[in-house]
Enzyme design. Structure first.
Site, PDB file in Angstrom:
ATOM      1  N   ILE A 140       0.445  -1.004  -0.360  1.00  0.00           N
ATOM      2  CA  ILE A 140      -0.385  -0.002   0.181  1.00  0.00           C
ATOM      3  C   ILE A 140       1.190   1.426   0.171  1.00  0.00           C
ATOM      4  CG2 ILE A 140      -0.198   0.079   2.520  1.00  0.00           C
ATOM      5  CD1 ILE A 140      -2.681   1.366   2.013  1.00  0.00           C
ATOM      6  N   SER A 141       0.743   2.354  -0.891  1.00  0.00           N
ATOM      7  CA  SER A 141       1.212   2.927  -1.119  1.00  0.00           C
ATOM      8  C   SER A 141       1.477   4.358   0.154  1.00  0.00           C
ATOM      9  CB  SER A 141       1.058   4.046  -2.575  1.00  0.00           C
ATOM     10  OG  SER A 141       0.985   3.295  -3.266  1.00  0.00           O
ATOM     11  N   GLN A 142       2.752   4.867  -0.409  1.00  0.00           N
ATOM     12  CA  GLN A 142       3.125   6.034   1.365  1.00  0.00           C
ATOM     13  C   GLN A 142       1.642   6.954   1.260  1.00  0.00           C
ATOM     14  OE1 GLN A 142       5.876   8.457   0.096  1.00  0.00           O
ATOM     15  NE2 GLN A 142       6.731   9.204   2.277  1.00  0.00           N
TER      16      GLN A 142
END
Ligand code: SAH
Length: 217
Positions: free
Chosen positions: A63-65
């Protein structure tokens, strides 16, 4: 585990990670204050769900930053009446943010198990305007095209032609582009008639976009 105050964690994320780095659109910030990011990561990671980095979600995917999700979202300049395509559903978090800011969200994931988990999370939180399917997102999702905006959340070797074709006139495609291995450049592609204009916004690091108009593996 002691009780976590997720609302306070979200507020801190917005105030310390997003605003100081220039995310300014009110509706975007509001969506980050509202969407429960922890619901999109495994329970063991709940205490770090709002931290300033990507998190593993299984199958080698992430899950992206939060800042990267915010930057890509803000780049779409959403008003609320758009139809958006996301390539790379992953956890479903980006889709949830988009669901708050646009009218309809279509999201494609190559892995069935990730798509299932994301769908469960989105359903249980009551998002009704997100549709997910399993497949190769580099080819887009013809059935609901054209899109006002397309967001690709995996690193591509170049701009997939199918995605440009499924973009509306004056639509925007946000996509990390780069050579194999060493990160990418977040790129915005604007389509006007048959012409496209690209602009680069920053360096980034995403898992590879694998598919017919992406990487082989
Ligand atoms: N947007 C996600 C982050 C996704 S990570 C989130 O908010 O959590 C990138 C995802 O892209 C991975 O889940 C990976 O499996 C998926 N992916 C890679 N290539 C793909 C393709 N061709 N079509 C659809 N999904 C793809």
């Amino acid at each position: 585990m002691k009780d976590l105050d997720f609302e306070a964690m979200r507020k801190k994320m917005v105030e310390e990670q997003l605003i100081p780095r220039g995310i300014s659109e009110k509706r975007v910030l509001e969506s980050f204050n509202k969407v429960p990011r922890h619901e999109f990561v495994p329970k063991e990671l709940w205490q770090s769900a709002y931290n300033d980095y990507p998190l593993p979600i299984g199958g080698g995917q992430t899950i992206s930053q939060p800042y990267m999700v915010a930057l890509m979202t803000e780049s779409l300049k959403l008003k609320g009446d758009e139809r958006i395509l996301e390539v790379g559903t992953g956890s479903g978090y980006q889709a949830a943010i988009l669901a708050k800011l646009a009218k309809e969200v279509y999201s494609i994931e190559r892995f069935q198990d990730l798509a299932d988990t994301a769908k469960k999370a989105l359903d249980s939180l009551g998002y009704k305007n997100v549709k997910i399917k399993v497949g190769d997102g580099t080819l887009g999702w013809e059935e609901f095209a054209p899109y006002d905006g397309i967001i690709v959340t995996a690193g591509a070797p170049g701009i997939p032609e199918s995605l440009v074709n499924q973009l509306k006139d004056n639509g925007r495609l946000v996509i990390p582009i780069g050579g194999s291995g060493f990160g990418q450049v977040m790129t915005i592609v604007e389509k006007t008639g048959h012409a496209i204009r690209t602009s680069e916004i920053c360096g980034c690091m995403f898992v590879p976009l694998i598919g017919k108009e992406g990487w082989d593996r």
